[in-house]
Every structure is written in structure tokens, then in C-alpha cells.
Motif scaffolding. Structure first.
Motif, PDB file in Angstrom:
ATOM      1  N   ALA A 131      -6.725  41.777 -24.138  1.00  0.00           N
ATOM      2  CA  ALA A 131      -8.062  42.242 -24.509  1.00  0.00           C
ATOM      3  C   ALA A 131      -8.371  43.605 -23.904  1.00  0.00           C
ATOM      4  O   ALA A 131      -9.035  44.440 -24.540  1.00  0.00           O
ATOM      5  N   SER A 132      -7.892  43.842 -22.688  1.00  0.00           N
ATOM      6  CA  SER A 132      -8.155  45.144 -22.054  1.00  0.00           C
ATOM      7  C   SER A 132      -7.468  46.269 -22.821  1.00  0.00           C
ATOM      8  O   SER A 132      -8.034  47.359 -22.984  1.00  0.00           O
ATOM      9  N   GLY A 133      -6.260  46.006 -23.303  1.00  0.00           N
ATOM     10  CA  GLY A 133      -5.558  47.013 -24.094  1.00  0.00           C
ATOM     11  C   GLY A 133      -6.292  47.323 -25.382  1.00  0.00           C
ATOM     12  O   GLY A 133      -6.425  48.483 -25.783  1.00  0.00           O
ATOM     13  N   MET A 134      -6.780  46.272 -26.039  1.00  0.00           N
ATOM     14  CA  MET A 134      -7.562  46.471 -27.249  1.00  0.00           C
ATOM     15  C   MET A 134      -8.796  47.310 -26.950  1.00  0.00           C
ATOM     16  O   MET A 134      -9.164  48.215 -27.695  1.00  0.00           O
ATOM     17  N   GLY A 135      -9.435  47.027 -25.800  1.00  0.00           N
ATOM     18  CA  GLY A 135     -10.617  47.781 -25.413  1.00  0.00           C
ATOM     19  C   GLY A 135     -10.322  49.251 -25.174  1.00  0.00           C
ATOM     20  O   GLY A 135     -11.094  50.132 -25.556  1.00  0.00           O
ATOM     21  N   TRP A 136      -9.187  49.539 -24.553  1.00  0.00           N
ATOM     22  CA  TRP A 136      -8.794  50.928 -24.308  1.00  0.00           C
ATOM     23  C   TRP A 136      -8.584  51.679 -25.620  1.00  0.00           C
ATOM     24  O   TRP A 136      -9.019  52.827 -25.774  1.00  0.00           O
ATOM     25  N   ILE A 137      -7.920  51.050 -26.579  1.00  0.00           N
ATOM     26  CA  ILE A 137      -7.667  51.718 -27.867  1.00  0.00           C
ATOM     27  C   ILE A 137      -8.982  51.945 -28.611  1.00  0.00           C
ATOM     28  O   ILE A 137      -9.228  53.033 -29.156  1.00  0.00           O
ATOM     29  N   ALA A 138      -9.839  50.918 -28.640  1.00  0.00           N
ATOM     30  CA  ALA A 138     -11.122  51.054 -29.330  1.00  0.00           C
ATOM     31  C   ALA A 138     -11.985  52.125 -28.682  1.00  0.00           C
ATOM     32  O   ALA A 138     -12.653  52.905 -29.368  1.00  0.00           O
ATOM     33  N   SER A 139     -11.960  52.179 -27.351  1.00  0.00           N
ATOM     34  CA  SER A 139     -12.730  53.206 -26.649  1.00  0.00           C
ATOM     35  C   SER A 139     -12.191  54.604 -26.952  1.00  0.00           C
ATOM     36  O   SER A 139     -12.964  55.555 -27.134  1.00  0.00           O
ATOM     37  N   ALA A 140     -10.867  54.718 -27.005  1.00  0.00           N
ATOM     38  CA  ALA A 140     -10.269  56.015 -27.334  1.00  0.00           C
ATOM     39  C   ALA A 140     -10.674  56.454 -28.733  1.00  0.00           C
ATOM     40  O   ALA A 140     -10.951  57.639 -28.982  1.00  0.00           O
ATOM     41  N   PHE A 141     -10.714  55.516 -29.663  1.00  0.00           N
ATOM     42  CA  PHE A 141     -11.162  55.809 -31.025  1.00  0.00           C
ATOM     43  C   PHE A 141     -12.597  56.343 -31.004  1.00  0.00           C
ATOM     44  O   PHE A 141     -12.914  57.361 -31.646  1.00  0.00           O
ATOM     45  N   SER A 142     -13.479  55.677 -30.241  1.00  0.00           N
ATOM     46  CA  SER A 142     -14.883  56.089 -30.171  1.00  0.00           C
ATOM     47  C   SER A 142     -15.026  57.451 -29.500  1.00  0.00           C
ATOM     48  O   SER A 142     -15.829  58.284 -29.929  1.00  0.00           O
TER      49      SER A 142
END
Length: 413
Positions: free
Chosen positions: A254-265
Motif C-alpha cells: 500500500a505504501s508503494g501505491m501511495g508513493w506512485i499516486a502521490s508522484a502522479f499528483s
């Protein structure tokens, strides 16, 4: 004597009022949907959340084109004000009802239905306002500011919703959403607009048909709306589900998913900020085509990423380029569209952005299950590549410039 320098949109008080109203509204939407989902979970269990959310999404999608007709018929400012007032009253009444008794499923479904209907009217109206509050040369900046507003709302909204749900429960969540809609309404009442507010030419069905024919016959809008639909259908919702499945498949958690989504934002916010402060966009049509090509390459690369660091970098690239595409296409639509049709054209582009995305949600899980999550991102890249090819094949888009085809005088100048 040289004419006075044009005031940038980010220094225009009238534009800033509109932006404040828009930000409050979008943040209110986030808080409302989270409060509604939380209340549905408590009232009927997790299996009922989808039913309630669908009850709101269905009328919004079905009635969106009709909302554009209403905006053009009665004027976008008037329609936005009335629909904002209705949303405020409905949500505050829901808060009172939830406070007096435990929320029932029938109440939540009814609220979602009403909110979806009103949203179908509000969204085209508020989206059609920028050309009426600023100079045509400032539309790209206004769309960049709008992109920043959306990113800020999506970051602050969940935190605010979580806090008020902890302190005040479902009633607190709905109250906070209603207060944000009230702030949006009060601020929107201070926004000055130019040109006539109402156009009446016949029945609603006839006006809807006129709007669709206007788009179909317009040499730029017809292909541009198709480009918008193709470029947005993956990145207005389904990509978030794809990121969850990709992170799980690659073991990033989940943390990895959060990092990618944050980078997108972060990438999307950087793009919006850059376009907000830029004095001009050189060759925007051709640059748009290049951004679509980079988005396609970034999506395919993300699907093949083997490390979290690489995936984060590709996520930021996709956010940057797709954010640029959204801003420039929105500015081109509002620059090229006759003001009499702007509500209907906005409703069509909004439907392309929000209406096509749900069609892909089932495809995300099926694709990931059969061929892996990476294949979904390859498919997203292929769709973006198709959008880029279409844009490049149409000379009027490839050579597009952000200058108005007509002279308009913004309000309050």
C-alpha cells in the motif's frame, strides 16, 4: 500610447473569487462523498456502498448533457448559483436528518440521487464561467489555476472529512460539506460575468440537438472532443485502481501505491503551476501532441517498471504530461467555442471525462486478472497514442493557438 498591460489571471480579483468558489465546491464534493460512503457502510455494510455511489453517479452521467442546455438557456452564473444553493440545502438537511436519527439506506440513496441530478446541472455551468470572467488570452492560466484547485481539494478534502467524521460522525461530515457549499455559494454571488446571461431558442431537446450539431460541424471541436475523451478516459479514475493492482502484483504494498499516486499528483500540480505563471504556451497544439506521446510512453513504462523508484518517476511523468494535456485542451475548447454553446460543449467534454471512466473500471480487474496489471497500463498507453495520432492528423489541432476567434470584453475591466 501603448495600451495598458493585461492583468494576469492570478492577480484578477474576479477570477480569484471564482477560483475560491470552485475550490470550496470541489472540497465539499470530496467531503460529501466520503461522508456518504461512511454513512452507507454504517447503515448497510460495505456491500451497500457501491449501490449508494452508483445512485448518485447514474443521474449525473445521464443528465449531464441536459445540464449543459440549462446552463446555456438561463446563463451559467445563474444556474451555478441556484444549483449550489440546492446542494447546500440538501446536504445540510441530510446532516440534520442524520443527527436526529440513524441514517437509513433509503435516505442515503435519495440524497445521492438528488445530489447527482443537481451535480449534472452545476458542473457544466461552473465550467462554462471562465470565458465570461477573464480575457481569452488568460484561459490557459485559469485552467492551470483550476488544476491546482483540484489537486489542493483532493489533498485537503480527505483529511478534513476524516477529522470531522471522527469528531462529529456522519452528521459532522455532512455539515462540513454543506458549509463548504455555502462558502462556494456566497463567493460565487460576488463573481461578475460578461455578456448576456440567457439564451432561449426553442425546446430543450432542440437546443440539445443544436449543441451536438454545433460540435459535430465545428472543424476543431469535433476532433478535439474525441481527443479529450481518449486522453482522459484512463486517467480520470481507472488508473487509481490500476495502481492498486500493480503495487499488489509487484509486491510494493500500500505504501508503494501511495508513493506512485502521490508522484502522479505532484506532477499534475507542477504542470498546473507552470501553466498558471507562464506568459504564453509556444505552439500549444503541437506541444499538446507531444504531451500525449509522452503520456503514452510513460504509461507503458509504468506497466513494465520493475522497481518502485522507477514506477514513481514514471508516475510523476504521467501526472506532468496528462495535467498539461487537460489544461491545454480545456483552454482550447473555451477559446474556440461560441459563448452561446459553451454550457452544452462543457457538458459534452465533462461527460467524456467522467462518463467514459466507469466503463473501464470492470476492464481494469479483468485485464489484471487475465494478463497482469502491467497490461492495463500498456492499454492506457495505446489509447493515449491513438489520441496523439488523431491530434497530429488534424491540421487545425496540430496548428492550434490559444488566441480567440472573436473579441470579448471580460466583466469588471
Amino acid at each position: 500610447m501603448a495600451p495598458p498591460a493585461e492583468r494576469p489571471a492570478y492577480r484578477d480579483v474576479n477570477v480569484l473569487r471564482w477560483l475560491t468558489a470552485y475550490t470550496a465546491s470541489v472540497t465539499g464534493d470530496v467531503v460529501y462523498f466520503l461522508a456518504l460512503s461512511w454513512a452507507a457502510t454504517r447503515a448497510g455494510g460495505p456491500s451497500q456502498v457501491g449501490l449508494v455511489v452508483a445512485a448518485g453517479a447514474l443521474p449525473r452521467a445521464v443528465l449531464m448533457l441536459g445540464g449543459g442546455v440549462v446552463a446555456d438557456r438561463f446563463g451559467p452564473r445563474r444556474v451555478a448559483v441556484v444549483s449550489d444553493a440546492v446542494r447546500c440545502v440538501v446536504i445540510l438537511a441530510t446532516a440534520a436528518g442524520v443527527l436526529l436519527s440513524s441514517p437509513s439506506m433509503w435516505l442515503l440513496v435519495a440524497v445521492a440521487l438528488v445530489f447527482g441530478v443537481v451535480d449534472a446541472v452545476f458542473m457544466p455551468a461552473v465550467g462554462a464561467l471562465p470565458p465570461r470572467i477573464t480575457a481569452p488570452s488568460q484561459l490557459a492560466r485559469v485552467q492551470g489555476m483550476r488544476g491546482l484547485s483540484i489537486r489542493l481539494s483532493n489533498a485537503v478534502g480527505p483529511l478534513l472529512a476524516g477529522a470531522v467524521l471522527v469528531v462529529g460522525g456522519e452528521a459532522g461530515g455532512f455539515t462540513a460539506a454543506g458549509a463548504l457549499f455555502a462558502l462556494s455559494l456566497v463567493t460565487l454571488l460576488t463573481v461578475r460575468t460578461s455578456s448576456a446571461e440567457a439564451t432561449r431558442r426553442g425546446s430543450a431537446w432542440r437546443e440539445l440537438g443544436d449543441g451536438l450539431r454545433y460540435i459535430r460541424r465545428h472543424r476543431m471541436l469535433a476532433p478535439l472532443v474525441t481527443v479529450i475523451g481518449l486522453s482522459e478516459m484512463c486517467f480520470s479514475g481507472p488508473v487509481a485502481t490500476g495502481l492498486v493492482l500493480l503495487a499488489d502484483e509487484r509486491g510494493w504494498g500500500a505504501s508503494g501505491m501511495g508513493w506512485i499516486a502521490s508522484a502522479f499528483s505532484v506532477g499534475a500540480a507542477a504542470s498546473a503551476l507552470l501553466l498558471t505563471v507562464s506568459t504564453r504556451i509556444p505552439r500549444p497544439g503541437l506541444t499538446l501532441c507531444g504531451a500525449l506521446l509522452l503520456t503514452a510512453a510513460g504509461a507503458v513504462s509504468l506497466g513494465h517498471a520493475t522497481s518502485l523508484t522507477t514506477a514513481v518517476l514514471h508516475g510523476s511523468l504521467i501526472g506532468l504530461t496528462s495535467g498539461f494535456t487537460t489544461t491545454v485542451t480545456s483552454a482550447l475548447v473555451q477559446t474556440e467555442t461560441d459563448p452561446r454553446y459553451l454550457g452544452r460543449v462543457t457538458s459534452v467534454t465533462t461527460l467524456c471525462t467522467l462518463g467514459l471512466a466507469p466503463v473501464l473500471f470492470p476492464a481494469v480487474g479483468i485485464t489484471a486478472d487475465l494478463w497482469g496489471a502491467g497490461t492495463f497500463f500498456v492499454g492506457c498507453g495505446a489509447i493515449c497514442l491513438l489520441a496523439a495520432a488523431l491530434a497530429l492528423s488534424v491540421p487545425v489541432i496540430r496548428r492550434a493557438e490559444l488566441h480567440p476567434p472573436r473579441v470579448a470584453s471580460p466583466a469588471g475591466r
